[in-house]
Structures are given as C-alpha cells and as structure tokens.
Design a protein around this motif. Structure first.
Motif, PDB file in Angstrom:
ATOM      1  N   GLU A   1       7.844   0.747  -9.396  1.00  0.00           N
ATOM      2  CA  GLU A   1       6.927  -0.177 -10.057  1.00  0.00           C
ATOM      3  C   GLU A   1       7.493  -1.597 -10.042  1.00  0.00           C
ATOM      4  N   ALA A   2       8.802  -1.730 -10.216  1.00  0.00           N
ATOM      5  CA  ALA A   2       9.427  -3.055 -10.211  1.00  0.00           C
ATOM      6  C   ALA A   2       9.219  -3.752  -8.867  1.00  0.00           C
ATOM      7  N   TYR A   3       9.398  -3.009  -7.778  1.00  0.00           N
ATOM      8  CA  TYR A   3       9.235  -3.623  -6.461  1.00  0.00           C
ATOM      9  C   TYR A   3       7.766  -3.735  -6.069  1.00  0.00           C
ATOM     10  N   PHE A   4       6.943  -2.863  -6.599  1.00  0.00           N
ATOM     11  CA  PHE A   4       5.503  -3.015  -6.375  1.00  0.00           C
ATOM     12  C   PHE A   4       5.013  -4.312  -7.017  1.00  0.00           C
ATOM     13  N   MET A   5       5.491  -4.606  -8.210  1.00  0.00           N
ATOM     14  CA  MET A   5       5.113  -5.852  -8.869  1.00  0.00           C
ATOM     15  C   MET A   5       5.596  -7.060  -8.080  1.00  0.00           C
ATOM     16  N   GLN A   6       6.796  -6.960  -7.493  1.00  0.00           N
ATOM     17  CA  GLN A   6       7.317  -8.076  -6.701  1.00  0.00           C
ATOM     18  C   GLN A   6       6.479  -8.297  -5.451  1.00  0.00           C
TER      19      GLN A   6
ATOM     20  N   ASP B   1       0.830  -1.213   0.000  1.00  0.00           N
ATOM     21  CA  ASP B   1       0.000   0.000   0.000  1.00  0.00           C
ATOM     22  C   ASP B   1       0.858   1.254   0.000  1.00  0.00           C
ATOM     23  N   GLU B   2       1.989   1.227   0.725  1.00  0.00           N
ATOM     24  CA  GLU B   2       2.870   2.391   0.751  1.00  0.00           C
ATOM     25  C   GLU B   2       3.468   2.646  -0.631  1.00  0.00           C
ATOM     26  N   LEU B   3       3.888   1.593  -1.313  1.00  0.00           N
ATOM     27  CA  LEU B   3       4.431   1.756  -2.668  1.00  0.00           C
ATOM     28  C   LEU B   3       3.349   2.235  -3.628  1.00  0.00           C
ATOM     29  N   GLU B   4       2.152   1.718  -3.473  1.00  0.00           N
ATOM     30  CA  GLU B   4       1.046   2.122  -4.351  1.00  0.00           C
ATOM     31  C   GLU B   4       0.703   3.590  -4.158  1.00  0.00           C
ATOM     32  N   GLN B   5       0.701   4.049  -2.917  1.00  0.00           N
ATOM     33  CA  GLN B   5       0.410   5.458  -2.655  1.00  0.00           C
ATOM     34  C   GLN B   5       1.468   6.361  -3.272  1.00  0.00           C
ATOM     35  N   LEU B   6       2.726   5.948  -3.185  1.00  0.00           N
ATOM     36  CA  LEU B   6       3.798   6.721  -3.805  1.00  0.00           C
ATOM     37  C   LEU B   6       3.625   6.786  -5.314  1.00  0.00           C
ATOM     38  N   LEU B   7       3.319   5.656  -5.922  1.00  0.00           N
ATOM     39  CA  LEU B   7       3.172   5.602  -7.377  1.00  0.00           C
ATOM     40  C   LEU B   7       1.990   6.422  -7.865  1.00  0.00           C
TER      41      LEU B   7
ATOM     42  N   ASP C   1       3.890  14.179  -7.021  1.00  0.00           N
ATOM     43  CA  ASP C   1       4.544  15.152  -6.133  1.00  0.00           C
ATOM     44  C   ASP C   1       5.338  14.440  -5.041  1.00  0.00           C
ATOM     45  N   ASP C   2       4.764  13.353  -4.489  1.00  0.00           N
ATOM     46  CA  ASP C   2       5.489  12.597  -3.466  1.00  0.00           C
ATOM     47  C   ASP C   2       6.732  11.964  -4.055  1.00  0.00           C
ATOM     48  N   MET C   3       6.642  11.451  -5.283  1.00  0.00           N
ATOM     49  CA  MET C   3       7.824  10.872  -5.918  1.00  0.00           C
ATOM     50  C   MET C   3       8.866  11.940  -6.215  1.00  0.00           C
ATOM     51  N   ALA C   4       8.415  13.120  -6.634  1.00  0.00           N
ATOM     52  CA  ALA C   4       9.354  14.207  -6.918  1.00  0.00           C
ATOM     53  C   ALA C   4      10.112  14.626  -5.669  1.00  0.00           C
ATOM     54  N   ASP C   5       9.470  14.507  -4.497  1.00  0.00           N
ATOM     55  CA  ASP C   5      10.134  14.856  -3.242  1.00  0.00           C
ATOM     56  C   ASP C   5      11.315  13.940  -2.936  1.00  0.00           C
ATOM     57  N   LEU C   6      11.356  12.764  -3.540  1.00  0.00           N
ATOM     58  CA  LEU C   6      12.444  11.819  -3.287  1.00  0.00           C
ATOM     59  C   LEU C   6      13.674  12.106  -4.137  1.00  0.00           C
ATOM     60  N   TYR C   7      13.575  13.006  -5.107  1.00  0.00           N
ATOM     61  CA  TYR C   7      14.715  13.367  -5.954  1.00  0.00           C
ATOM     62  C   TYR C   7      15.605  14.373  -5.219  1.00  0.00           C
ATOM     63  N   LEU C   8      16.348  13.903  -4.245  1.00  0.00           N
ATOM     64  CA  LEU C   8      17.149  14.798  -3.418  1.00  0.00           C
ATOM     65  C   LEU C   8      18.251  15.471  -4.216  1.00  0.00           C
ATOM     66  N   SER C   9      18.961  14.711  -5.041  1.00  0.00           N
ATOM     67  CA  SER C   9      20.065  15.281  -5.817  1.00  0.00           C
ATOM     68  C   SER C   9      19.562  16.338  -6.784  1.00  0.00           C
ATOM     69  N   ARG C  10      18.427  16.085  -7.380  1.00  0.00           N
ATOM     70  CA  ARG C  10      17.877  17.055  -8.315  1.00  0.00           C
ATOM     71  C   ARG C  10      17.468  18.330  -7.598  1.00  0.00           C
ATOM     72  N   LYS C  11      16.841  18.187  -6.433  1.00  0.00           N
ATOM     73  CA  LYS C  11      16.445  19.375  -5.670  1.00  0.00           C
ATOM     74  C   LYS C  11      17.665  20.171  -5.237  1.00  0.00           C
ATOM     75  N   LEU C  12      18.717  19.454  -4.827  1.00  0.00           N
ATOM     76  CA  LEU C  12      19.932  20.135  -4.401  1.00  0.00           C
ATOM     77  C   LEU C  12      20.584  20.877  -5.562  1.00  0.00           C
ATOM     78  N   SER C  13      20.665  20.236  -6.721  1.00  0.00           N
ATOM     79  CA  SER C  13      21.259  20.875  -7.891  1.00  0.00           C
ATOM     80  C   SER C  13      20.421  22.054  -8.361  1.00  0.00           C
ATOM     81  N   PHE C  14      19.116  21.888  -8.304  1.00  0.00           N
ATOM     82  CA  PHE C  14      18.216  22.959  -8.737  1.00  0.00           C
ATOM     83  C   PHE C  14      18.335  24.169  -7.814  1.00  0.00           C
TER      84      PHE C  14
END
Length: 344
Positions: A293-298, A221-227, A231-244
């Motif tokens: 998605e890969a781990y959600f399928m698993q 359920d946690e993976l499904e909510q993220l997918l 916006d929640d997935m974008a929050d996980l892009y730490l390197s991109r946020k730091l570079s931006f």
C-alpha cells in the motif's frame, strides 16, 4: 550435462558484438544472500529452475530479450519479479527472490548494478543495525534492542521486495519530475509565442509523457491487483510457507507468524512500531499489505502528477486553437491540432 554448457561457435568473433554479448550474459546471474554478500553464478535456465523451483514460463518473464508486462508472482519457494520500464525509457528490475537469496540476471548490466549495491547495503547485518541513525526517538542514531529485533525478524523476501519496489517507484517519480521541469516552462512559452519550434518541442514532451504514463500505470495496476487479492499476497509469504510446511505439528492448526518492519528507514517501520501485531493463520497478509500500500500510494502520486501535466497540455492546446479561431494567428487550426496532439 554437456548439452547444458555454454557453447561458443568457432566463428563467433565474426558475429556482431551485441549478439555475442547477449549470448554471453544469458547464463550470468548474481546472487545476493541474507548477509548482503553477492556471488556471480554461471547457470543456464535449467540450473536456475532447479535452484529456485520455478517453471520455464516464469523464467521467460526475466528474459532480457523479451518484453512482458510488470508482474510480481508468488510461487511455492520463490517470488518472480518483473518490474519493467522499457521502450525509450530503459530500466528494469528482473529478479527471483527466495527465503535465502535474490537472483538477478546479467550482473554487469547498468540497470542491475545499482540494485545489487542497494541490496547489499540494505540486507547486510550492519545495515540492519545502523540504518536507523537519526530516526530513533532521542535522535542518538542508536536503535533500541526491540527495533533491531524488528529489522532481523522481518522476512528476508519482503526486505528484498521492498528494495525492488523502492527502486522502480523512485525511478519513475524522478523521470516524472524531470518531465515536469521541462514541460511546464515549454507550455508557458508556447502560449506566449506560437512558433514551429515551440510547437515541436511541446509535441515531443507530450509524446514522452504518454510513454511514461503507460509505464507508471502498468506498475500501479500490478500493485493494485496484488492488493485486491489476499491469496496472491499470501503466496508471497515464502518464509511462512516454508515454516508451515516443515512444522512437525502441521495438522491444520493456525500457524503464528510475527514479522515486523524491515528497517527503521522503511515506509512501514513507524507504523509497525506504533501498531505491533502478530499474523495468525496462513492467509493473513496485513504486514505485506501495508508494504504494498505504501508503494501503491507513491506510484499513484506519480500517476496524479502526470495526469495534472496532461490536463495542462490539453488546456494549452485548447487555448492555442481558440487563439487561432479568433484570428490571432494565421496558422490553420487543423495544423496546430496536428502539431500539438498525439494519438494515445
């Protein structure tokens, strides 16, 4: 500050050993950096909050004495990860991931040691260069320059996140396979010979299946909510946020980020190599979506195994009660139902 230091009472040796141990390890953390090197740290909660810029409410998710639902939370400079399989099935991954390190509480905990070892193996430069042995097109075990570049370019936080997801999904799948190995023969034996021993055995297996199913569903359920939330997935892009944030021309123009697969052995590496793309814009999350998605399928496949097992148990239960109604056993139907059923 003196008030932040660990204070051990004079009569601490008169306290239960388990309490002393929990108090002693509450400040212990292990840091695994981008080169795979680990360092044991002695930090209280304020030191950790300052180090990774998170709130106290986020840190509570990682408290080993508290039980919270599985969560993957993106913060400004960190990912707070709580993948917990608790209550009779003790296994958890509680970590803080930044662009430079992974922090895990209680480095001597039996659950933490294998995760640290896997992080060291997967994050080390040698791992990035040689984990693809046997996976290259010619089977030579040598990666091409482009493949090595892909491993290095993939954001550190996603490489660490993948290790955690792989660990929890593999653990749950292994427990499910063990349960299947025990349950199916027990159910077949019950249908051939109804006895108190066989009924009790199936009852215990059904109880274990219910607990395991609940843990699998929480992670799924946690993976499904993220997918379901870009916006929640974008929050996980730490390197991109730091570079931006550090870009001198940060005037709202599109920012280009071009991550690729984490390692040649990862679940998304083949797809990344065959369908290369660049991420444009602050909220494009395609690469992370492929990983999740890969781990959600698993985990979904694991859930399906448990559903099939549950149906088999229900069918066996129905068969036994039909046999009872037909007079093939002197045991009352209600007694059989009570022994083979469990309130979910």
């Amino acid at each position: 500050m003196a008030s932040e230091d660990l204070v051990v009472p004079v009569d601490s040796f008169s306290q239960p050993a388990s309490l002393i141990k929990k108090t002693a390890v509450s400040r212990s953390w292990v840091s695994v950096d981008s080169s795979g090197q680990s360092t044991v740290l002695d930090l209280d909660k304020y030191g950790i909050m300052k180090r990774v810029s998170i709130h106290a409410r986020d840190l509570r998710l990682l408290d080993p004495l508290l039980s919270y639902p599985s969560a993957i939370l993106g913060r400004e400079k960190a990912i707070v990860l709580n993948l917990e399989v608790h209550k009779f099935i003790v296994f958890h991954i509680k970590a803080i991931i930044t662009t430079e390190e992974v922090l895990l509480r209680d480095p001597m905990d039996d659950n933490v040691i294998p995760i640290v070892e896997e992080l060291q193996r997967r994050l080390s430069p040698i791992s990035a260069n040689y984990l693809g042995q046997g996976d290259d097109e010619e089977g030579t075990g040598v990666q091409t320059e482009a493949q090595t570049s892909e491993s290095i370019e993939f954001p550190f936080e996603f490489r660490a996140l993948e290790v955690a997801l792989e660990g929890i999904c593999s653990f749950l799948d292994a427990r499910t396979r063990e349960l299947e190995t025990d349950a199916y023969p027990a159910l077949d034996e019950l249908t051939s010979m109804i006895s108190s021993r066989n009924l009790d055995r199936v009852r215990k297996l059904k109880s274990a299946m219910t607990r395991l199913t609940n843990r699998v569903l929480k992670v799924r359920d946690e993976l499904e909510q993220l997918l379901d939330d870009d916006d929640d997935m974008a929050d996980l892009y730490l390197s991109r946020k730091l570079s931006f944030a550090s870009s001198p021309s940060n005037d709202g123009a599109d920012f280009t980020w071009s991550p690729a697969s984490p390692t040649i052995e990862s679940k998304i590496s083949r797809a990344s190599r065959t369908t290369p793309f660049s991420i444009h814009g602050e909220h494009d999350v395609e690469e992370l979506e492929m990983l999740l998605e890969a781990y959600f399928m698993q985990i979904e496949a694991t859930s399906n195994k448990l559903t099939t097992l549950r149906e088999y148990i229900d069918d066996t239960e129905d068969y036994i009660n039909i046999q009872s109604l037909l007079g093939n056993t002197h045991r009352p139907t209600n007694t059989l139902k009570a022994k083979t059923s469990m309130t979910l």
